[in-house]
Design an enzyme around this catalytic site. Sequence first.
Site, PDB file in Angstrom:
ATOM      1  N   GLU A 169    -102.916 104.477-106.739  1.00  0.00           N
ATOM      2  CA  GLU A 169    -102.745 103.524-107.839  1.00  0.00           C
ATOM      3  C   GLU A 169    -102.697 104.231-109.188  1.00  0.00           C
ATOM      4  OE1 GLU A 169    -101.729 100.781-107.035  1.00  0.00           O
ATOM      5  OE2 GLU A 169    -102.414 100.660-104.954  1.00  0.00           O
ATOM      6  N   HIS A 195     -92.896 104.249-105.543  1.00  0.00           N
ATOM      7  CA  HIS A 195     -93.067 104.778-104.193  1.00  0.00           C
ATOM      8  C   HIS A 195     -91.934 105.710-103.779  1.00  0.00           C
ATOM      9  CE1 HIS A 195     -95.493 100.970-103.962  1.00  0.00           C
ATOM     10  NE2 HIS A 195     -96.355 101.866-103.517  1.00  0.00           N
TER      11      HIS A 195
END
Length: 272
Positions: free
Chosen positions: A171, A180
Amino acid sequence: MPVTLELLIVILLKMFNVVACCIVAISVALAVGSPVPVPVGSGIYQNFFQGDIKLSNKQKAILSAPKNDSSRTGWTYPSFRWQKNELGHVIVPFNVDAREGFTGSEIEWMNAEFRTIEARTCIRFVQRTTQPDFVDIINGDGCWSWLGRQGGRQEMSIGRGCVSPGIAVHEAVHALGYDHMHNDVERDRFVRILWQNIDPNFHFAFDIVDPQWFSNFGTPYDLRSVVHYARWAFSNNGLDAIQTLDSSYIDIIGQTRLSDGDVLRLNRMYEC
């Protein structure tokens, strides 16, 4: 056939994966609706981008612009990056409070995860005092973060079930401006997405990002990245959602620590 210990472990792991993915799916489905309309294929579902990232209205508007056919994964807008001090350190003020329900050991675990980033980059996570821009870590609904520096207070959620190796690092990398790895356009050269094992409502988590707004800063696709989902992520039946084309990497994806590539991308993004 008798149930061996090894077979029992495999069965329990598959059951755990299904439950874990259901929790993620429910958390996303309960999110507040986005006030900015975005097109299908943008990677945004309700208030989340790719499952665990929140975007500002400005970022959503940017992602709604016409798209090209290739991409990378680091947010290229300098205005969303954290600022350097006079020593050349990138300062990320953060606040984590026991009043959120975190134990002392959980807070120390978060600090330890942040230190793994500090050890290999010029990025420094400091306890917030009066800094106007800061990350406020909350005990919220699931695990998620805003993408890059938003300006003012921005939340990072480390909710129940998120206190696990690699989650805070994952995070934090989003908060620094990376999304991602498996959303990179080159991913089909390295992994296969098994859409039949993913609930159609969560196909958005695998949408490819646009190269106008993201960059890997000259680094290759990284199967060892801490922001590459594991093989079972968002699986709705316990079977693989992601398969690596090189089978030796199938249990490598979904790492809990920074890869050398993660370190290089962060250092290049922030000119360390």
